[in-house]
Scaffold this active site. Sequence first.
Site, mmCIF file in Angstrom:
data_model
loop_
_atom_site.group_PDB
_atom_site.id
_atom_site.type_symbol
_atom_site.label_atom_id
_atom_site.label_comp_id
_atom_site.label_asym_id
_atom_site.label_seq_id
_atom_site.Cartn_x
_atom_site.Cartn_y
_atom_site.Cartn_z
ATOM 1 N N HIS A 158 17.081 -37.866 -5.973
ATOM 2 C CA HIS A 158 16.439 -38.033 -4.662
ATOM 3 C C HIS A 158 14.979 -37.559 -4.673
ATOM 4 O O HIS A 158 14.428 -37.241 -3.622
ATOM 5 C CB HIS A 158 17.236 -37.291 -3.597
ATOM 6 C CG HIS A 158 18.611 -37.828 -3.406
ATOM 7 N ND1 HIS A 158 18.866 -39.073 -2.862
ATOM 8 C CD2 HIS A 158 19.828 -37.314 -3.725
ATOM 9 C CE1 HIS A 158 20.164 -39.288 -2.831
ATOM 10 N NE2 HIS A 158 20.773 -38.241 -3.353
ATOM 11 N N GLU B 89 7.202 -15.576 -10.642
ATOM 12 C CA GLU B 89 6.692 -14.261 -10.261
ATOM 13 C C GLU B 89 5.978 -13.558 -11.404
ATOM 14 O O GLU B 89 4.920 -12.958 -11.204
ATOM 15 C CB GLU B 89 7.855 -13.354 -9.803
ATOM 16 C CG GLU B 89 8.275 -13.527 -8.369
ATOM 17 C CD GLU B 89 9.372 -12.548 -7.998
ATOM 18 O OE1 GLU B 89 9.246 -11.906 -6.937
ATOM 19 O OE2 GLU B 89 10.352 -12.414 -8.757
ATOM 20 N N ARG C 185 4.615 -0.418 -6.125
ATOM 21 C CA ARG C 185 4.574 -1.130 -4.851
ATOM 22 C C ARG C 185 3.577 -2.282 -4.869
ATOM 23 O O ARG C 185 3.601 -3.147 -3.987
ATOM 24 C CB ARG C 185 4.222 -0.152 -3.720
ATOM 25 C CG ARG C 185 5.260 0.918 -3.495
ATOM 26 C CD ARG C 185 4.770 1.986 -2.543
ATOM 27 N NE ARG C 185 4.663 1.524 -1.178
ATOM 28 C CZ ARG C 185 5.606 1.667 -0.255
ATOM 29 N NH1 ARG C 185 6.752 2.231 -0.564
ATOM 30 N NH2 ARG C 185 5.418 1.251 0.969
ATOM 31 N N CYS D 73 0.809 -1.206 0.000
ATOM 32 C CA CYS D 73 0.000 0.000 0.000
ATOM 33 C C CYS D 73 0.847 1.264 0.000
ATOM 34 O O CYS D 73 1.933 1.302 0.574
ATOM 35 C CB CYS D 73 -0.909 0.021 1.223
ATOM 36 S SG CYS D 73 -1.916 -1.449 1.418
ATOM 37 N N ASN E 12 -1.486 2.515 5.862
ATOM 38 C CA ASN E 12 -0.675 1.351 5.503
ATOM 39 C C ASN E 12 -0.434 0.531 6.763
ATOM 40 O O ASN E 12 -0.227 1.099 7.833
ATOM 41 C CB ASN E 12 0.687 1.771 4.936
ATOM 42 C CG ASN E 12 0.591 2.373 3.554
ATOM 43 O OD1 ASN E 12 -0.467 2.396 2.942
ATOM 44 N ND2 ASN E 12 1.717 2.860 3.057
ATOM 45 N N GLY E 13 -0.369 -0.794 6.628
ATOM 46 C CA GLY E 13 -0.074 -1.637 7.774
ATOM 47 C C GLY E 13 -1.246 -2.515 8.148
ATOM 48 O O GLY E 13 -2.246 -2.610 7.427
ATOM 49 N N LYS F 255 11.966 -15.847 -10.363
ATOM 50 C CA LYS F 255 11.642 -14.851 -11.380
ATOM 51 C C LYS F 255 10.604 -15.391 -12.355
ATOM 52 O O LYS F 255 9.668 -14.694 -12.744
ATOM 53 C CB LYS F 255 12.900 -14.428 -12.143
ATOM 54 C CG LYS F 255 13.820 -13.527 -11.365
ATOM 55 C CD LYS F 255 13.197 -12.140 -11.147
ATOM 56 C CE LYS F 255 13.849 -11.442 -9.984
ATOM 57 N NZ LYS F 255 13.431 -11.941 -8.655
ATOM 58 N N TRP G 226 -3.360 -2.616 -1.252
ATOM 59 C CA TRP G 226 -3.110 -4.034 -1.529
ATOM 60 C C TRP G 226 -3.899 -4.803 -0.481
ATOM 61 O O TRP G 226 -3.627 -4.715 0.699
ATOM 62 C CB TRP G 226 -1.616 -4.314 -1.427
ATOM 63 C CG TRP G 226 -1.178 -5.646 -1.945
ATOM 64 C CD1 TRP G 226 -0.974 -6.004 -3.236
ATOM 65 C CD2 TRP G 226 -0.822 -6.796 -1.158
ATOM 66 N NE1 TRP G 226 -0.518 -7.310 -3.311
ATOM 67 C CE2 TRP G 226 -0.417 -7.818 -2.046
ATOM 68 C CE3 TRP G 226 -0.806 -7.070 0.216
ATOM 69 C CZ2 TRP G 226 -0.015 -9.073 -1.624
ATOM 70 C CZ3 TRP G 226 -0.405 -8.328 0.632
ATOM 71 C CH2 TRP G 226 -0.018 -9.309 -0.280
ATOM 72 N N GLU H 166 16.848 -18.312 -7.701
ATOM 73 C CA GLU H 166 16.424 -16.982 -8.141
ATOM 74 C C GLU H 166 15.786 -17.050 -9.520
ATOM 75 O O GLU H 166 14.784 -16.377 -9.785
ATOM 76 C CB GLU H 166 17.629 -16.040 -8.146
ATOM 77 C CG GLU H 166 17.371 -14.650 -8.710
ATOM 78 C CD GLU H 166 16.391 -13.813 -7.908
ATOM 79 O OE1 GLU H 166 16.014 -12.731 -8.396
ATOM 80 O OE2 GLU H 166 15.980 -14.239 -6.798
ATOM 81 N N LYS I 100 5.890 -4.664 -4.095
ATOM 82 C CA LYS I 100 7.322 -4.380 -4.093
ATOM 83 C C LYS I 100 7.886 -4.285 -2.685
ATOM 84 O O LYS I 100 8.900 -4.881 -2.372
ATOM 85 C CB LYS I 100 7.587 -3.070 -4.851
ATOM 86 C CG LYS I 100 9.055 -2.699 -4.969
ATOM 87 C CD LYS I 100 9.788 -3.688 -5.841
ATOM 88 C CE LYS I 100 11.238 -3.328 -6.028
ATOM 89 N NZ LYS I 100 11.955 -4.345 -6.799
#
Length: 610
Positions: free
Chosen positions: A506, A490, A27, A2, A98-99, A487, A74, A483, A605
Amino acid sequence: MCGIVGAIAGRDVVPVLVEGLKRLEYRGYDSSGIAVLEPGTVRRVRRTGRVVEMEAVAAQKGVHGQLGIGHTRWATHGGVTEANAHPHISAGVALVHNGIIENHEQQRERLLGLGYTFESQTDTEVIAHLIHHHLRHGSADLLAALQAAVKELTGAYALAVMSADEPERLVVARMGCPLLVGLGEGENFVASDVSAILQATRRVIFLEEGDTAELTRNGVRVFGPDNAPVQRAQHLSDVSLASLELGPYRHFMQKEIHEQPRALADTIDAVINAGSFDPSLFGADAEAILAGIEGVKILACGTSFYAGSTAKYWIESIAGLPCDVEIASEYRYREAFANPKHLVVTISQSGETLDTMEALKYAKSLGHRHTLSICNVQESAIPRASELVCYTRAGAEIGVASTKAFTTQLAALFQLTVVLGKLHGKVNAEQEADYLEQLRQLPGSVQHALNLEPQIVAWAERFAGKANALFLGRGLHYPIALEGALKLKEITYIHAEAYPAGELKHGPLALVDEAMPVVVIAPNDSLLEKVKSNMQEVRARGGELFVFADQDSNFAASEGVHVIRTPRHAGVLSPIVHTIPVQLLAYHAALARGTDVDKPRNLAKSVTVE
């Protein structure tokens, strides 16, 4: 996550609010809204979807005002609906938040008993009613009501509040979520990120934990946790508007991938210019502190965790120190052992990652005395809470999927490794000169890797129709495989997993068939022959291999084995160079699938809530 922007001025602030919200889109959000003060009333516009949709409605309705607040949300409490979008209003009191408020259910029950009704499912509406309640029962003004209300809240918040009855002030509060004040001439601003107000000012005050503040057109007053007036330092932001513009690129992610040679050059500039790995890179007292440590504990989340995982190999092999890497959100909730002689390293692009910040606080509470932050945003919360700091020089990173922040984190961690190695007698002058030369060549090697883009585009088109993918690496390059898988999932929404190549037999080998593309990080290092053996296991099961190999490795393409050669082996810095092709593969696969590259669904973000 947010975003907040607010302004009080002698001009219409709606363009400031809208532009600020657009700057905060990176964000991550699913709805947006603004509220402005008109004589005796609050006018509000909210919409789900993109900021431009809300902007169009505000223009159609002719919304104008000299005091206003805006928000990108968000969703956490309650779904993605207009009723849940911010700002929220209680009888003329409007706010954005926010929060997460942890005791919102108890407060909601209390406020229902006092006669308040709720229009949303959010925890934020509780705060609006609570402030209004204090205004009705004893608080002298809006600031006092805000200060009384936040003392009854448990959780994290950044708040900007205005009231139809007090048109000359905007009041704000911060606890656990970033919030800053922008200083103008005859106008002042508030935002969760400096990018939101760069259009208006570069002079900012970073509010600290527990601060509240009052903004008028002509001044700003800040109050500490005890509500007593305090002075907070002014800073001149060095973030450029140009860094926030897309320029000739299709997406910010593409722009940021191609900015990596410059970002890395800027991050290593001090070492290259000095001609040595000097402890002062991390602070004036760094030499005495780093010389006395006996181990390293790294705390981070997501991509930053993979940077730390790579650094573990460096620190143990080069500096000769034990290194433990933990996911911050797990570490903060377990009974951990603390060694005061271990250095706690936190890694965060934004410097505001809540889990990492709380993990740092927890580590200190356990008895860890020495802390170091690696961060891309100056004066953010985590660096301010750390004893030593290393700022990466990546510049503003807008795309949600981190690229240049990751590689500059790796560069900073490598510098830390060599400094530790020198101080602990593991790196001599000849080795230092060799590491310095490898670092000097790094931006050029990354640029060569970027030149592989046309070949990677062809691969990406083959990935576009896949549902799953497997990434393999060994040793230093296993975290790069992790990584790469991150990516891909995402931004393409293709399910991807990464494994150490030796683990295939395995379990993961059961997944391999002709429909499963297998990406292999295969540098020309001591493990190459082992990796080749693992690749044969894949081919024997009909799997199709996509191999990133070094220019100087003896490796040939064949049926079912596609090979792209990166520059010659970059030694211990090879993980940084091999990061570039997996970033490009994810980006171009996302283009081929038509996904929203810079704003992938469900992600944000700056993760400032649990």
